[in-house]
Enzyme design. Structure first.
Site, PDB file in Angstrom:
ATOM      1  N   HIS A 261     -64.565  -6.673  -2.559  1.00 27.90           N
ATOM      2  CA  HIS A 261     -63.485  -5.747  -2.913  1.00 27.90           C
ATOM      3  C   HIS A 261     -64.071  -4.599  -3.703  1.00 27.90           C
ATOM      4  O   HIS A 261     -64.997  -4.809  -4.504  1.00 27.90           O
ATOM      5  CB  HIS A 261     -62.425  -6.475  -3.753  1.00 27.90           C
ATOM      6  CG  HIS A 261     -61.111  -5.769  -3.756  1.00 27.90           C
ATOM      7  ND1 HIS A 261     -60.855  -4.699  -4.583  1.00 27.90           N
ATOM      8  CD2 HIS A 261     -60.001  -5.961  -3.015  1.00 27.90           C
ATOM      9  CE1 HIS A 261     -59.629  -4.279  -4.344  1.00 27.90           C
ATOM     10  NE2 HIS A 261     -59.084  -5.006  -3.394  1.00 27.90           N
ATOM     11  N   ASP A 315     -57.119 -11.383   1.501  1.00 26.85           N
ATOM     12  CA  ASP A 315     -57.015 -11.709   2.920  1.00 26.85           C
ATOM     13  C   ASP A 315     -57.642 -13.051   3.281  1.00 26.85           C
ATOM     14  O   ASP A 315     -57.500 -13.512   4.401  1.00 26.85           O
ATOM     15  CB  ASP A 315     -57.679 -10.601   3.759  1.00 26.85           C
ATOM     16  CG  ASP A 315     -56.842  -9.337   3.765  1.00 26.85           C
ATOM     17  OD1 ASP A 315     -55.609  -9.459   3.737  1.00 26.85           O
ATOM     18  OD2 ASP A 315     -57.418  -8.237   3.784  1.00 26.85           O
TER      19      ASP A 315
HETATM   20  N1  CMC Z   1     -69.765  -9.669   3.137  1.00 27.72           N
HETATM   21  C1  CMC Z   1     -71.071  -9.440   2.872  1.00 27.72           C
HETATM   22  N2  CMC Z   1     -71.500  -8.456   2.063  1.00 27.72           N
HETATM   23  C2  CMC Z   1     -70.565  -7.701   1.492  1.00 27.72           C
HETATM   24  C3  CMC Z   1     -69.189  -7.878   1.710  1.00 27.72           C
HETATM   25  C4  CMC Z   1     -68.812  -8.918   2.565  1.00 27.72           C
HETATM   26  N3  CMC Z   1     -67.525  -9.151   2.839  1.00 27.72           N
HETATM   27  N4  CMC Z   1     -68.495  -6.966   1.018  1.00 27.72           N
HETATM   28  C5  CMC Z   1     -69.400  -6.209   0.379  1.00 27.72           C
HETATM   29  N5  CMC Z   1     -70.651  -6.654   0.664  1.00 27.72           N
HETATM   30  C6  CMC Z   1     -71.919  -6.102   0.147  1.00 27.72           C
HETATM   31  C7  CMC Z   1     -72.342  -4.896   0.984  1.00 27.72           C
HETATM   32  O1  CMC Z   1     -73.156  -5.270   2.065  1.00 27.72           O
HETATM   33  C8  CMC Z   1     -73.052  -4.062  -0.045  1.00 27.72           C
HETATM   34  O2  CMC Z   1     -74.319  -4.617  -0.267  1.00 27.72           O
HETATM   35  P1  CMC Z   1     -75.592  -3.682  -0.573  1.00 27.72           P
HETATM   36  O3  CMC Z   1     -75.247  -2.950  -1.841  1.00 27.72           O
HETATM   37  O4  CMC Z   1     -76.711  -4.629  -0.737  1.00 27.72           O
HETATM   38  O5  CMC Z   1     -75.738  -2.783   0.599  1.00 27.72           O
HETATM   39  C9  CMC Z   1     -72.250  -4.293  -1.319  1.00 27.72           C
HETATM   40  O6  CMC Z   1     -71.665  -5.598  -1.162  1.00 27.72           O
HETATM   41  C10 CMC Z   1     -71.143  -3.262  -1.532  1.00 27.72           C
HETATM   42  O7  CMC Z   1     -70.352  -3.248  -0.336  1.00 27.72           O
HETATM   43  P2  CMC Z   1     -69.544  -1.986   0.169  1.00 27.72           P
HETATM   44  O8  CMC Z   1     -69.193  -2.174   1.615  1.00 27.72           O
HETATM   45  O9  CMC Z   1     -70.268  -0.735  -0.210  1.00 27.72           O
HETATM   46  O10 CMC Z   1     -68.259  -2.108  -0.733  1.00 27.72           O
HETATM   47  P3  CMC Z   1     -66.935  -1.272  -0.583  1.00 27.72           P
HETATM   48  O11 CMC Z   1     -66.340  -1.245  -1.936  1.00 27.72           O
HETATM   49  O12 CMC Z   1     -67.196   0.033   0.084  1.00 27.72           O
HETATM   50  O13 CMC Z   1     -66.045  -2.140   0.429  1.00 27.72           O
HETATM   51  C11 CMC Z   1     -64.680  -3.822   1.292  1.00 27.72           C
HETATM   52  C12 CMC Z   1     -65.080  -3.035   0.051  1.00 27.72           C
HETATM   53  C13 CMC Z   1     -63.461  -4.659   0.969  1.00 27.72           C
HETATM   54  C14 CMC Z   1     -64.331  -2.851   2.435  1.00 27.72           C
HETATM   55  C15 CMC Z   1     -65.858  -4.732   1.695  1.00 27.72           C
HETATM   56  O14 CMC Z   1     -66.087  -5.686   0.695  1.00 27.72           O
HETATM   57  C16 CMC Z   1     -65.642  -5.407   3.035  1.00 27.72           C
HETATM   58  O15 CMC Z   1     -65.903  -4.805   4.085  1.00 27.72           O
HETATM   59  N6  CMC Z   1     -65.115  -6.685   3.045  1.00 27.72           N
HETATM   60  C17 CMC Z   1     -64.828  -7.372   4.281  1.00 27.72           C
HETATM   61  C18 CMC Z   1     -63.507  -6.896   4.843  1.00 27.72           C
HETATM   62  C19 CMC Z   1     -62.329  -7.393   4.020  1.00 27.72           C
HETATM   63  O16 CMC Z   1     -62.241  -8.561   3.679  1.00 27.72           O
HETATM   64  N7  CMC Z   1     -61.391  -6.479   3.734  1.00 27.72           N
HETATM   65  C20 CMC Z   1     -60.196  -6.779   2.956  1.00 27.72           C
HETATM   66  C21 CMC Z   1     -60.232  -6.043   1.646  1.00 27.72           C
HETATM   67  S1  CMC Z   1     -59.053  -6.634   0.430  1.00 27.72           S
HETATM   68  C22 CMC Z   1     -57.502  -6.356   1.053  1.00 27.72           C
HETATM   69  C23 CMC Z   1     -57.213  -5.005   1.591  1.00 27.72           C
HETATM   70  O17 CMC Z   1     -57.698  -3.995   1.097  1.00 27.72           O
HETATM   71  O18 CMC Z   1     -56.436  -4.965   2.532  1.00 27.72           O
END
Ligand code: CMC
Length: 378
Positions: A261, A315
């Site tokens: 998140h 989720d």
């Molecule tokens: N699995 C593996 N690695 C992850 C995940 C994950 N679910 N989420 C973040 N990371 C890692 C990512 O690879 C990155 O690592 P590094 O710095 O080494 O490259 C680091 O954590 C930061 O990730 P980010 O993608 O830059 O983080 P963000 O704040 O841009 O994205 C997010 C947040 C929710 C989109 C992301 O965590 C994600 O894609 N999660 C999976 C999809 C998901 O479950 N979405 C629902 C979100 S909560 C409810 C909603 O908003 O509807």
């Protein structure tokens, strides 16, 4: 004007001043209008919570009764909207059907009298009342059946489950579903709420605002993750396969759905409540093998990614609850939308109070003063 550095995804950049909700992602705290989410989940109803979010205070008993009654009386949708839905392809995603139907409401009700409190109240009531009916209607229409008419004697949550299954739900199941709606009703400046506020800032109508927010919620990085979690748990298939699955995902730098998140660096407080709801459901109606896989995955992800602050988000457990309630997987995100309409409408009202159109800047990184080359010379 304050110049600041470009932040991908606008991370850490405030997009509004808001009194609607508050998140502390370091300790896993969420409040709606100052009230902790745990207290609302234990004691409130979705419509009472929606009232609190939208009007800024808890309703007195009479006000809540009047609000509920108004919503009950506006649950039906026009036959022309049902006819329009019959023209949608049955293979289309229910979020796309919902986005189109929400926008279509504007054809019937839009006057854009944004300074008229009666217009605002009616728009709030209509959207809260009709969105669930439209979600349930598309479910029947895509199977070639007639939609089930809403029942005025049932609560908001019970009526939705009734419209889905044409069967009055067990009150315990309706209560669980109502709590799920409370948990999904609002969550500060997430992508769909930002989208709603940007759209609201142009002073367009609330149906267009909700339609644009539904489109934003649909993506797999936002609301769409809940259905991907169920697919992922099915793909893992067994507790033994959790570790190899995770290793493979990490090796290919793929995201694990339902984890991570932008704001929470600990387990999302809504995930904790949803997990308890799932356990209550399993106690009452029998277990689900996917739950053991989910528990093993949560443990394995905490070991591998906990140091990066990656834990279950809202989720992760919601799909297991919805699945147990007999809801088809591709309706999980529309149900998220049913609840989040309350938050979007609260932000619509707040945006109107001090509106200034959103018009951020950009950092141009392209070329300048290039010559025009005619097509035959390119
Ligand atoms: N699995 C593996 N690695 C992850 C995940 C994950 N679910 N989420 C973040 N990371 C890692 C990512 O690879 C990155 O690592 P590094 O710095 O080494 O490259 C680091 O954590 C930061 O990730 P980010 O993608 O830059 O983080 P963000 O704040 O841009 O994205 C997010 C947040 C929710 C989109 C992301 O965590 C994600 O894609 N999660 C999976 C999809 C998901 O479950 N979405 C629902 C979100 S909560 C409810 C909603 O908003 O509807």
């Amino acid at each position: 004007m304050v110049a600041c550095e470009f932040q991908p995804g606008l991370e850490g950049i405030p997009a509004a001043q808001s009194q609607i909700s508050f998140v502390n992602g370091q300790v896993g705290k969420l409040e709606y209008r100052g009230v902790p989410i745990e207290a609302l989940a234990d004691n409130s109803s979705f419509l009472e919570t929606a009232y609190l979010l939208i009007w800024g205070e808890f309703p007195k008993s009479d006000d809540l009764d009047a609000f509920q009654e108004e919503i009950t009386h506006h649950r039906r949708i026009k036959y022309r909207i049902r006819d329009m839905m019959k023209c949608f392809p049955e293979s289309g995603h229910p979020m796309d059907a919902l986005q189109a139907s929400a926008a279509a409401l504007g054809l019937f009700y839009s006057r854009r009298a944004l300074d008229d409190p009666i217009y605002i109240r009616r728009a709030v009531v209509r959207l809260l009342a009709k969105i669930p009916t439209m979600v349930a209607a598309f479910e029947h229409i895509r199977k070639g059946n007639d939609p089930v008419r809403p029942r005025d004697d049932l609560s908001y949550a019970a009526n939705f489950l009734y419209m889905m299954n044409e069967q009055e739900p067990d009150p315990f199941l309706a209560q669980i579903f109502d709590t799920c709606l409370i948990l999904h009703a609002e969550h500060t400046m997430n992508a769909s709420t930002f989208s709603a506020r940007v759209t609201a800032s142009t002073l367009t109508d609330p149906y267009a605002i909700v339609a644009s927010a539904v489109g934003t919620l649909a993506g797999p990085l936002h609301g769409g993750a809940n259905e991907e979690v169920i697919t992922m748990l099915a793909e893992i298939g067994s507790v033994e396969n959790v570790q190899p699955f995770l290793e493979e995902k990490l090796a290919t730098k793929s995201k694990i759905m339902g984890f991570g998140h932008r704001v929470y660096k600990v387990k999302d407080p809504r995930a904790k409540i949803l997990q308890k709801l799932a356990e209550q459901l399993f106690d009452k109606t029998g277990g689900d093998p996917s739950y053991e896989i989910a528990l093993a995955l949560e443990k394995a992800v905490a070991e591998k990614l906990g140091s990066k602050g990656i834990y279950p988000n809202v989720d992760f457990y919601s799909g297991l609850v919805y699945q147990k309630l007999g809801i088809p997987t591709d309706l999980f995100t529309p149900i998220f939308a049913i609840a989040r309409v309350a938050g979007w409408l609260a932000h619509w009202r707040e945006q109107l109070e001090t509106n200034r159109i959103y018009r951020p800047s950009q950092v141009y990184i392209g070329d300048h003063s290039l010559a025009y080359i005619p097509p035959e010379s390119r």
